[in-house]
Scaffold this motif. Structure first.
Motif, PDB file in Angstrom:
ATOM      1  N   GLU A  28       5.967   6.576   0.148  1.00 35.43           N
ATOM      2  CA  GLU A  28       6.619   5.806   1.222  1.00 35.43           C
ATOM      3  C   GLU A  28       6.799   4.340   0.856  1.00 35.43           C
ATOM      4  O   GLU A  28       7.869   3.764   1.102  1.00 35.43           O
ATOM      5  N   ILE A  29       5.793   3.708   0.267  1.00 39.48           N
ATOM      6  CA  ILE A  29       5.974   2.279  -0.061  1.00 39.48           C
ATOM      7  C   ILE A  29       6.932   2.099  -1.238  1.00 39.48           C
ATOM      8  O   ILE A  29       7.631   1.097  -1.305  1.00 39.48           O
ATOM      9  N   ALA A  30       6.987   3.081  -2.142  1.00 40.74           N
ATOM     10  CA  ALA A  30       7.993   3.017  -3.218  1.00 40.74           C
ATOM     11  C   ALA A  30       9.394   3.122  -2.613  1.00 40.74           C
ATOM     12  O   ALA A  30      10.278   2.321  -2.924  1.00 40.74           O
ATOM     13  N   ASP A  31       9.579   4.118  -1.730  1.00 41.71           N
ATOM     14  CA  ASP A  31      10.894   4.337  -1.130  1.00 41.71           C
ATOM     15  C   ASP A  31      11.331   3.149  -0.269  1.00 41.71           C
ATOM     16  O   ASP A  31      12.491   2.755  -0.275  1.00 41.71           O
ATOM     17  N   GLN A  32      10.387   2.594   0.491  1.00 44.09           N
ATOM     18  CA  GLN A  32      10.736   1.593   1.503  1.00 44.09           C
ATOM     19  C   GLN A  32      10.737   0.168   0.966  1.00 44.09           C
ATOM     20  O   GLN A  32      11.335  -0.721   1.569  1.00 44.09           O
ATOM     21  N   LEU A  33      10.057  -0.061  -0.160  1.00 43.69           N
ATOM     22  CA  LEU A  33       9.867  -1.457  -0.558  1.00 43.69           C
ATOM     23  C   LEU A  33       9.950  -1.713  -2.065  1.00 43.69           C
ATOM     24  O   LEU A  33      10.678  -2.606  -2.497  1.00 43.69           O
ATOM     25  N   LEU A  34       9.182  -0.975  -2.838  1.00 45.93           N
ATOM     26  CA  LEU A  34       8.913  -1.428  -4.209  1.00 45.93           C
ATOM     27  C   LEU A  34      10.024  -1.122  -5.215  1.00 45.93           C
ATOM     28  O   LEU A  34      10.129  -1.809  -6.228  1.00 45.93           O
ATOM     29  N   VAL A  35      10.823  -0.087  -4.933  1.00 49.11           N
ATOM     30  CA  VAL A  35      11.758   0.393  -5.947  1.00 49.11           C
ATOM     31  C   VAL A  35      13.195   0.278  -5.458  1.00 49.11           C
ATOM     32  O   VAL A  35      13.503   0.679  -4.334  1.00 49.11           O
ATOM     33  N   ILE A  72       3.523  -8.870  -0.846  1.00 49.33           N
ATOM     34  CA  ILE A  72       3.877  -7.442  -0.789  1.00 49.33           C
ATOM     35  C   ILE A  72       2.881  -6.692   0.095  1.00 49.33           C
ATOM     36  O   ILE A  72       3.270  -5.837   0.894  1.00 49.33           O
ATOM     37  N   LYS A  73       1.608  -7.035  -0.017  1.00 48.71           N
ATOM     38  CA  LYS A  73       0.609  -6.373   0.835  1.00 48.71           C
ATOM     39  C   LYS A  73       0.921  -6.607   2.316  1.00 48.71           C
ATOM     40  O   LYS A  73       0.893  -5.667   3.128  1.00 48.71           O
ATOM     41  N   LYS A  74       1.254  -7.855   2.669  1.00 47.75           N
ATOM     42  CA  LYS A  74       1.576  -8.153   4.078  1.00 47.75           C
ATOM     43  C   LYS A  74       2.810  -7.379   4.533  1.00 47.75           C
ATOM     44  O   LYS A  74       2.866  -6.880   5.665  1.00 47.75           O
ATOM     45  N   THR A  75       3.808  -7.289   3.664  1.00 46.88           N
ATOM     46  CA  THR A  75       5.025  -6.551   4.014  1.00 46.88           C
ATOM     47  C   THR A  75       4.711  -5.066   4.202  1.00 46.88           C
ATOM     48  O   THR A  75       5.235  -4.426   5.128  1.00 46.88           O
ATOM     49  N   ILE A  76       3.859  -4.526   3.339  1.00 44.26           N
ATOM     50  CA  ILE A  76       3.442  -3.122   3.481  1.00 44.26           C
ATOM     51  C   ILE A  76       2.729  -2.915   4.822  1.00 44.26           C
ATOM     52  O   ILE A  76       2.959  -1.912   5.511  1.00 44.26           O
ATOM     53  N   HIS A  77       1.896  -3.870   5.220  1.00 43.05           N
ATOM     54  CA  HIS A  77       1.227  -3.770   6.530  1.00 43.05           C
ATOM     55  C   HIS A  77       2.251  -3.809   7.655  1.00 43.05           C
ATOM     56  O   HIS A  77       2.148  -3.062   8.632  1.00 43.05           O
TER      57      HIS A  77
END
Lengths: 83, 83
Positions: B60-67, A22-27
């Motif tokens: 942004e990371i919630a919107d784009q990835l985590l949720v 997940i960290k790599k994807t966030i980067h």
């Protein structure tokens, strides 16, 4: 009636592959300000009773079911308590 | 540097099959005092910066990835903050 939140995480010595991915994807999304990600799960458990009774129930269901003590550890906090 | 814990849960309208199964298993273990179980996941995220910058990154990371906003919702809390 008591509502507790039981947090289960990897032990610090255990590598968290999902968090690393997940960290790599966030980067890749451009958020280099994110330095670390660790993943865990939680259980919101509503238990009849209060205080020591609830502590005993939490310990037993963690030991018997919710936590893999080889890799994981847990903490919990009381979210709501009603007599 | 700020450490936040992002909690992701099913929306109240979405059935939580894992929580339901765990509750039944807990009852099979003899713990009828457990009345409800809901499962969620959390992300411990360490972010460079403080305050509004961190709030923006989390959104942004919630919107784009985590949720998955179709089924899930999230909250977060600051666990540690250092200037």
């Amino acid at each position: 009636m008591t509502k507790v939140r039981i947090f289960v995480t990897y032990k610090p010595s255990v590598f968290d592959p999902q968090g690393d991915t997940i960290k790599k994807t966030i980067h890749n999304l451009g958020h280099d300000e994110v330095k670390d990600v660790q993943v865990g799960k939680f259980f919101d458990v509503t238990v009849e009773g209060t205080g020591d009774q609830v502590d005993a129930t939490v310990k037993e269901i963690a030991d018997q079911l919710l936590v893999n003590f080889n890799m994981e550890t847990y903490t919990y906090q009381v979210m709501e308590e009603h007599q």
